[in-house]
Design an enzyme around this catalytic site. Sequence first.
Site, short mmCIF file in Angstrom:
data_model
loop_
_atom_site.label_atom_id
_atom_site.label_comp_id
_atom_site.label_asym_id
_atom_site.label_seq_id
_atom_site.Cartn_x
_atom_site.Cartn_y
_atom_site.Cartn_z
CG PHE A 126 -1.86 1.02 1.18
CD1 PHE A 126 -2.91 0.94 0.38
CD2 PHE A 126 -1.81 2.27 2.09
CE1 PHE A 126 -4.05 2.03 0.37
CE2 PHE A 126 -2.61 3.19 1.95
CZ PHE A 126 -3.89 3.00 1.22
CG ASP A 194 1.09 -3.67 5.88
OD1 ASP A 194 -0.08 -3.85 6.36
OD2 ASP A 194 1.26 -2.51 5.33
CE1 TYR A 217 -7.90 1.34 7.87
CE2 TYR A 217 -7.10 2.19 9.82
CZ TYR A 217 -7.01 1.71 8.50
OH TYR A 217 -6.09 2.57 7.74
CE LYS A 218 -6.77 -1.76 5.41
NZ LYS A 218 -7.68 -1.11 4.32
NE ARG A 366 -9.72 -2.49 -2.69
CZ ARG A 366 -9.09 -2.15 -1.48
NH1 ARG A 366 -7.63 -2.70 -1.18
NH2 ARG A 366 -9.70 -1.40 -0.73
#
Lengths: 407, 407
Positions: A126, A194, A217-218, A366
């Site tokens: 990312f 990560d 938070y995912k 996605r």
Amino acid sequence: MTISRADCVALDADDPLKHLRDEFVLPDGTIYLVGNSLGAMPRAAAAATARVVEEEWGRQLVGGWNSAGWFDLPLTTGDRLAPLIGAGPGQVVVGESTSIAIVKAVSAAMGLRPGRRVIISDLANFPTDRYMVEGLVKALGGYEVRDIGVLDEVLGDDVACVLMSEVDYRTGERHDTAAVTAKVQAAGALMIWDLCHSAGAFQVDMSAADFAVGCTYKYLNAGPGAPAFVYVNPRHHARAEHMLTGWHGHAAPFAFEPGYRPAEGIRRFTVSTPHVLSYAPLNASLDIWERVDLGQVRAKSVALTSLFIDLAEELRAPYGVELVTPRDPERRGSQVSLRHPDGYPVMRALIDRGVHGDFRAPDILRFGFAPLYIRFADVYDAVATLTEVLEKEHWRDERYQRRLAVT
Amino acid sequence: MTISRADCVALDADDPLKHLRDEFVLPDGTIYLVGNSLGAMPRAAAAATARVVEEEWGRQLVGGWNSAGWFDLPLTTGDRLAPLIGAGPGQVVVGESTSIAIVKAVSAAMGLRPGRRVIISDLANFPTDRYMVEGLVKALGGYEVRDIGVLDEVLGDDVACVLMSEVDYRTGERHDTAAVTAKVQAAGALMIWDLCHSAGAFQVDMSAADFAVGCTYKYLNAGPGAPAFVYVNPRHHARAEHMLTGWHGHAAPFAFEPGYRPAEGIRRFTVSTPHVLSYAPLNASLDIWERVDLGQVRAKSVALTSLFIDLAEELRAPYGVELVTPRDPERRGSQVSLRHPDGYPVMRALIDRGVHGDFRAPDILRFGFAPLYIRFADVYDAVATLTEVLEKEHWRDERYQRRLAVT
């Protein structure tokens, strides 16, 4: 389609995790396949946050630092999160953001590998991962950022560490962390993973890695801007020192000494006053995770994504939809990415019909499948809606063609 | 005492800010003189936080990044906070912690003063300010941290920047920011002010300063771990670049470019995903501040602290209590510190009797007077309780003698 909606409803009825969906707030009429970006809200998060605000801050005031355990939140929450990434107690701290966590991990790795002046950052990371390393390297001078092409070709005795994402945020591809870690360490470098798109998607194993970072938070459903985490392998605890040397990481934070002395163990990876309110939903979410069998989570994730892939493959010939994510379940996380030349308007049209995925330039759609609250029938309905959007060419609607930033 | 309680009650009746106390939650039987450490909770904070959790996250889910304005929270909140520190719109971002804000400001100052390799950090700064600079300097190499003794003696053409607190966290002494800033800038260096103990205590003026940082959980009442702020003088906006180059500070955050390009203006001082929940109480607090006349706040602060000093001075002769904070109101913030050889057990005994201040080693008792909710009668009662504790030697009680960490 090769499977009926009734078949999917039957799969849901047999799902050993089906009772968990009620633990989350999911708006009516929405199929939420964006849990890989921001997880849905655990029902208990509202009361947990209100309790911290009203009972702890409101009544205990400054005393809350001790009486409500605020001071130790980074460590106590880290201990609760640790099993999800295959770590033990005293190995994880929770705080700040993934970007800041990267500075901690990379600067610590630099210190552990003096003389090695190359930081390898996967171009598939990312962007913030790369940007943060770029800022660090520019500030420090004398270091170089090298992109991964073929790992074997870029590894050398000048490499201090490698920063890579276990699951690619665009393609959903999952890397073999054990094999990559072994290769990196064989070259004398340190491995930093990560885990933003891994933690909560399946059982992660960081026992061999040197460092890991990730957000909550995912798939971990801890809310917008929830604190990130840093894992440090215990073999580095005695010597690893990072550059964000704030007072909470000091050996004696309330002695107010003039110079910095790192605390023992993982505590030195804390920086400063934790964002107390943001820990409340995370701890509410961890209450759910403590009751979940990660083997069942993974099995359901594979079943959901396999079903989605099988159904989406039927859209290849008539509509030019291509599968981006690997077909082999071992090589993917809990996300499936499709490619379509008009990906942006297609996604807008889908969202308007209640199917929420997201778009990543130039042409990737996605879809995230959070096993705690996504149903097999949701997968069926999502593909049915996508088929309709493509078949009726809804996406040619002018308003969908306008290009807007999609978060 | 030279003033009666009835006099104090009369002062409260005439206080133009008296209606504001009802906006805060203050537990019965508590005189809360620790607002300089953690401010009391605005009543509206609970509903504001619940709205963000339940309405925004719960219902808008990932769409909240746009529809609820999460993405721009660091800037929109910064614009609301700016007037409190004498700054304009587009000059302040809110996010992370003061410790992280220091890394932004100092690393940006280093870049603006290449070749100058000394960072001056006041020994009187709160320790984390010094620790963060120490970590930064150690990582970068080739820099030196110099303590302030006499400023004129340490300033030179090798100094990149000076980091100083407008109000000393221990003594409550306030520095003349205009004079110090002018002196530092005359030496070619940049001035960075730490406003943790200033913002919300009185009207701050940063128009001449180069950078400023501060927290929002003290006089600004935004809750435990509320986000910090960074002010950057607009004359530096075009060239100032800090080292924490996260994707939110990128010129095109959703283009996912491989390399970092700083955004225009103050936005480049954002880093990454803001801790959304923690902004809610801050914005609720700023709703109050927008209705407050800072001149009245300062006038009341001076009156409260002067009254406390006058009354505390009567304890010098009989009990050896010494005033640490300057008697000249121009030279102090909204805090008064006293010194007593048995400061720790004295403070414990006070707290047990409902008067909450705090203790800083080795012998300082701190009392903060948040003008929005502290009354003249509170000052009277606090000193009366302190007098009783000293007179009856309550503090000799064995349980108060045990030395414990006091946050």
